[in-house]
Design a protein around this motif. Structure first.
Motif, PDB file in Angstrom:
ATOM      1  N   ASP A  48       0.830  -1.261   0.082  1.00 19.12           N
ATOM      2  CA  ASP A  48       0.009   0.109   0.022  1.00 19.12           C
ATOM      3  C   ASP A  48       0.870   1.315  -0.015  1.00 19.12           C
ATOM      4  OD1 ASP A  48      -2.342  -1.654   0.036  1.00 19.12           O
ATOM      5  OD2 ASP A  48      -2.791  -1.485   2.118  1.00 19.12           O
ATOM      6  N   TYR A  76       0.860   4.107  -3.140  1.00 12.73           N
ATOM      7  CA  TYR A  76       0.649   5.652  -2.796  1.00 12.73           C
ATOM      8  C   TYR A  76       1.772   6.594  -3.129  1.00 12.73           C
ATOM      9  CZ  TYR A  76      -3.774   4.269  -1.162  1.00 12.73           C
ATOM     10  OH  TYR A  76      -5.280   3.859  -1.083  1.00 12.73           O
ATOM     11  N   ASP A  85       0.720  10.211  -3.818  1.00 12.32           N
ATOM     12  CA  ASP A  85      -0.125  10.506  -2.601  1.00 12.32           C
ATOM     13  C   ASP A  85       0.598  10.396  -1.249  1.00 12.32           C
ATOM     14  OD1 ASP A  85      -2.176  10.651  -0.613  1.00 12.32           O
ATOM     15  OD2 ASP A  85      -3.621   9.466  -1.994  1.00 12.32           O
ATOM     16  N   ASP A  97      -1.577   9.552   1.961  1.00  3.79           N
ATOM     17  CA  ASP A  97      -1.736   8.361   2.440  1.00  3.79           C
ATOM     18  C   ASP A  97      -0.658   7.307   2.437  1.00  3.79           C
ATOM     19  OD1 ASP A  97      -4.641   8.403   2.399  1.00  3.79           O
ATOM     20  OD2 ASP A  97      -4.817   8.044   0.205  1.00  3.79           O
ATOM     21  N   CYS A  98       0.525   7.648   1.768  1.00  5.72           N
ATOM     22  CA  CYS A  98       1.626   7.022   2.185  1.00  5.72           C
ATOM     23  C   CYS A  98       2.324   7.337   3.459  1.00  5.72           C
ATOM     24  CB  CYS A  98       2.797   7.545   1.048  1.00  5.72           C
ATOM     25  SG  CYS A  98       4.467   6.926   1.046  1.00  5.72           S
TER      26      CYS A  98
END
Length: 87
Positions: A56, A60, A65, A68-69
């Motif tokens: 994930d 991100y 992003d 969110d990262c």
């Protein structure tokens, strides 16, 4: 009748870890919760959960992003801190 929140509490998994599994596998949260419960008690399962979260983070990061990262980096850090000796 159990609510989703009841299930999360019984699972002993943080909701953000369940969310990371759901995002990674593109599945509903309740199914991710069930998968997480099955994985959380074995070293191999714990490594699998960590890998889901890392994937994930990578996703991100690739799309730029940062919010969110950073969120999933924090999720991973907190989850790994509950797993002494897992590397």
């Amino acid at each position: 009748m159990l609510t989703f929140e009841d299930c999360v509490e019984l699972s002993e998994l943080p909701e953000d870890v369940i969310q990371a599994i759901a995002v990674h596998d593109h599945i509903p949260m309740i199914i991710a919760l069930e998968m997480g419960v099955k994985m959380k008690d074995t070293p191999a399962g714990q490594r699998r959960i960590c890998q889901c979260i890392r994937d994930d983070i990578d996703h991100y990061r690739e799309i730029g992003d940062r919010r969110d990262c950073q969120y999933y980096e924090d999720v991973l850090r907190r989850f790994e801190s509950t797993l002494p000796g897992l590397q």
